[in-house]
Design a protein around this motif. Structure first.
Motif, short mmCIF file in Angstrom:
data_model
loop_
_atom_site.label_atom_id
_atom_site.label_comp_id
_atom_site.label_asym_id
_atom_site.label_seq_id
_atom_site.Cartn_x
_atom_site.Cartn_y
_atom_site.Cartn_z
N GLY A 2 57.27 31.29 36.15
CA GLY A 2 56.65 32.47 35.57
C GLY A 2 56.22 33.48 36.60
O GLY A 2 56.52 33.35 37.80
N ASN A 3 55.50 34.49 36.15
CA ASN A 3 54.99 35.57 36.99
C ASN A 3 53.60 35.21 37.50
O ASN A 3 52.69 34.97 36.70
N GLY A 4 53.43 35.20 38.82
CA GLY A 4 52.15 34.81 39.40
C GLY A 4 51.01 35.76 39.10
O GLY A 4 49.84 35.42 39.30
N ALA A 5 51.32 36.98 38.62
CA ALA A 5 50.28 37.93 38.26
C ALA A 5 49.87 37.81 36.79
O ALA A 5 49.02 38.56 36.32
N SER A 6 50.47 36.85 36.08
CA SER A 6 50.11 36.61 34.69
C SER A 6 48.94 35.64 34.61
O SER A 6 48.97 34.56 35.22
N GLU A 34 38.48 44.66 51.32
CA GLU A 34 37.10 44.82 50.87
C GLU A 34 37.03 45.17 49.39
O GLU A 34 36.26 44.57 48.63
N GLU A 35 37.85 46.12 48.96
CA GLU A 35 37.77 46.60 47.58
C GLU A 35 38.33 45.61 46.58
O GLU A 35 37.86 45.53 45.44
N MET A 36 39.33 44.84 47.00
CA MET A 36 39.96 43.88 46.08
C MET A 36 39.42 42.47 46.25
O MET A 36 39.79 41.57 45.50
N GLY A 37 38.55 42.27 47.24
CA GLY A 37 37.96 40.95 47.43
C GLY A 37 38.94 39.90 47.92
O GLY A 37 38.76 38.70 47.67
N ILE A 38 39.98 40.34 48.64
CA ILE A 38 40.97 39.40 49.16
C ILE A 38 40.47 38.79 50.45
O ILE A 38 39.98 39.49 51.34
N SER A 39 40.59 37.49 50.56
CA SER A 39 40.06 36.78 51.71
C SER A 39 40.86 37.03 52.98
O SER A 39 40.31 37.12 54.08
N CYS A 67 48.39 39.68 41.96
CA CYS A 67 48.18 38.24 41.74
C CYS A 67 46.82 37.81 42.28
O CYS A 67 46.08 37.09 41.60
N CYS A 68 46.48 38.25 43.48
CA CYS A 68 45.19 37.89 44.08
C CYS A 68 44.02 38.49 43.29
O CYS A 68 42.97 37.85 43.12
N LEU A 69 44.19 39.72 42.82
CA LEU A 69 43.13 40.36 42.05
C LEU A 69 42.85 39.61 40.75
O LEU A 69 41.69 39.33 40.41
N ILE A 70 43.91 39.23 40.04
CA ILE A 70 43.74 38.49 38.79
C ILE A 70 43.20 37.09 39.06
O ILE A 70 42.33 36.59 38.33
N ALA A 71 43.70 36.45 40.11
CA ALA A 71 43.22 35.10 40.46
C ALA A 71 41.73 35.12 40.78
O ALA A 71 40.99 34.20 40.41
N LYS A 72 41.30 36.18 41.46
CA LYS A 72 39.88 36.30 41.81
C LYS A 72 39.01 36.43 40.56
O LYS A 72 37.91 35.88 40.49
N LYS A 73 39.54 37.14 39.57
CA LYS A 73 38.79 37.32 38.32
C LYS A 73 38.84 36.06 37.45
O LYS A 73 37.89 35.75 36.73
N ALA A 74 39.96 35.33 37.53
CA ALA A 74 40.16 34.18 36.65
C ALA A 74 39.54 32.90 37.18
O ALA A 74 39.25 31.97 36.41
N GLY A 75 39.33 32.81 38.48
CA GLY A 75 38.80 31.59 39.06
C GLY A 75 37.93 31.89 40.27
O GLY A 75 37.95 32.98 40.83
N ASP A 76 37.15 30.92 40.66
CA ASP A 76 36.27 31.06 41.82
C ASP A 76 37.01 30.53 43.04
O ASP A 76 36.81 29.38 43.46
#
Length: 453
Positions: free
Chosen positions: A50-54, A112-117, A82-91
């Protein structure tokens, strides 16, 4: 740890191979069913098509309990989404591969704005790797530790070298320079040597030293390759773009050859201090006309492995220039290691290495985190740098009294802005940066260098 890897290309598959043996629960996501099935069959991982951004796809891969999501598809935008959605969907921690030079100056803002590690750029990482090689033309590889104060260099001992027949215990005394040889490859065997080990011609050694001491070492063993002033690059790749910026900034003259006029015009606009030449880099007459024989270094950086290999084979017959060859397919390694194509650069492998380092560091809840990790001798050994934290069991005991595991060498200690190569009487203190080389895989904390029981 629970890890989700989105994208099963060269980086993704290499990363799964590296991490699957380290007791992680890994899920992989890719749109291509055959690739997902192959990964699931080869490694003990959960495959999701599937699509990792789903959001639904991430849930199927276990986003609610994931510790890290690593997005390494071929699309920068998909990786970021994908990282933005993952950040919202999980800790979880999120890592994205971002390659487009358009984002080069915006990475800090994006993180900084997208919270990517962590944001990784394989081409930029490879460019830094090559730039370090330009400082040491005699070295096959150069890796940095301790904020650049200590470097690990790989070098092949040539015929007639002063090192041939010399015991390691005598190297410092005879040459009067502060280095430590920490690994030797001889006839495909890897050795973590002791002081009584005798070096021979054709040995490939890895040694640690401060940059000034490394230069002194090469001078004293008779390496006559001068500092790099003039470089020719074939291939207007992303690596070439980043590298040109680094080389020009350090005062090196660069000629760049590419056969696509549109790319040449683009590179000329972006790199006004670089001489950009429109032509076929495989045209040997063109290379000679453009001054190949006067170059201090030649870099084969096209996007085609075969072209890079053939270019390197031709150039090594024409000049003594420092040679750097980019290779994408790691499975070429067995073939090209016999060809002596100078310093080999594997961008995807370097990126996978950075990611393994990041995962191991995040796995530690206590103890000493891994600051740097490099694979040595085709992955048969590792060089790791640990940040020593309060309460570590290695603190305060002389190194010679520590119950260190077999086939491991403590190579350097960085303390209060100074780097040193330790002896048996030295002790490790809190907040030190300590570099070790070992053939034991999967060390996560500095306490793992000690025998148990």
């Amino acid at each position: 740890m629970d890890i989700i890897i989105v994208g099963c290309g060269r980086i993704g598959s290499t990363l799964v191979e590296e991490l699957s043996g380290e007791n992680h629960d890994i899920s992989v996501i890719d749109k291509k069913a055959d690739i997902v099935q192959e990964m699931a069959d080869t490694y003990d991982v959960l495959g999701v098509i599937g699509n990792g951004a789903s959001y639904n796809t991430l849930v199927e891969a276990g986003i609610e309990k994931a510790d890290i999501v690593i997005a390494v598809t071929n699309s920068d935008e998909l990786n970021l989404l994908c990282c933005l959605i993952a950040k919202k969907a999980g800790d979880c921690q999120t890592v994205a591969r971002v390659r487009n030079p358009l984002y080069y100056d915006e990475i800090a803002f994006i993180k900084e704005e997208m919270g990517i590690s962590m944001v990784l750029n394989p081409e930029l990482g490879a460019a830094y790797e090559i730039a370090r090689l330009m400082r040491f033309p005699s070295a096959m590889e150069v890796n940095k530790f301790s904020k650049g104060r200590i470097e690990m260099l790989k070098y092949r001992i040539p015929s007639g070298s002063r090192l041939d027949g010399m015991n390691l215990s005598m190297v410092g005394e005879h040459l009067n320079c502060d280095i430590l040889i920490c690994a030797v490859e001889r006839e495909k065997k890897l050795i973590i040597p002791t002081g009584s080990f005798e070096l021979k011609e054709k040995d490939i050694i890895s040694f640690v030293a401060r940059p000034d001491n490394a230069m002194e070492f090469f001078r004293k063993i008779g390496e006559k390759k001068n500092q790099i002033h003039d470089v020719m690059i074939v291939g207007g790749s992303k690596i070439a773009f980043y590298l040109c910026k680094l080389l020009v900034a350090s005062g090196i003259n660069v000629k760049l050859v590419d056969k696509k006029m549109e790319r040449c015009e683009e590179m000329s606009d972006l790199l006004p201090k670089v001489m950009v030449i429109n032509g076929n880099g495989m045209d040997h007459d063109l290379l000679m006309e453009e001054g190949l024989s006067d170059m201090d270094a030649f870099l084969a950086l096209t996007n085609h492995d075969e072209e890079n290999i053939f270019l390197a084979l031709y150039v090594q017959e024409q000049t003594e220039a420092k040679l750097v060859t980019k290779v994408q397919k790691i499975n070429y390694n067995a073939m090209i290691e016999r060809l002596d194509l100078g310093s080999m650069i594997y961008p995807e492998y370097l990126t996978a290495q950075y990611l393994v380092q990041y995962v191991r560091a995040k796995q530690n809840s206590i103890g000493s985190n891994i600051e740097n990790l490099y694979k040595l001798m085709d992955g048969r050994a590792e060089a790791l740098e640990f940040h020593i934290q309060k309460g570590s069991p290695v603190i305060g005991t002389p190194i010679q009294e520590l119950p260190i595991i077999k086939n491991l060498l403590i190579c350097s200690i960085y303390r209060n802005g100074k780097a040193m190569i330790p002896n048996g009487q030295d002790v490790i203190l809190e907040d030190d940066l300590v570099v070790v080389v070992t053939t034991k895989k999967g060390l996560h904390d500095v306490k793992d260098i000690l025998r148990r029981g």
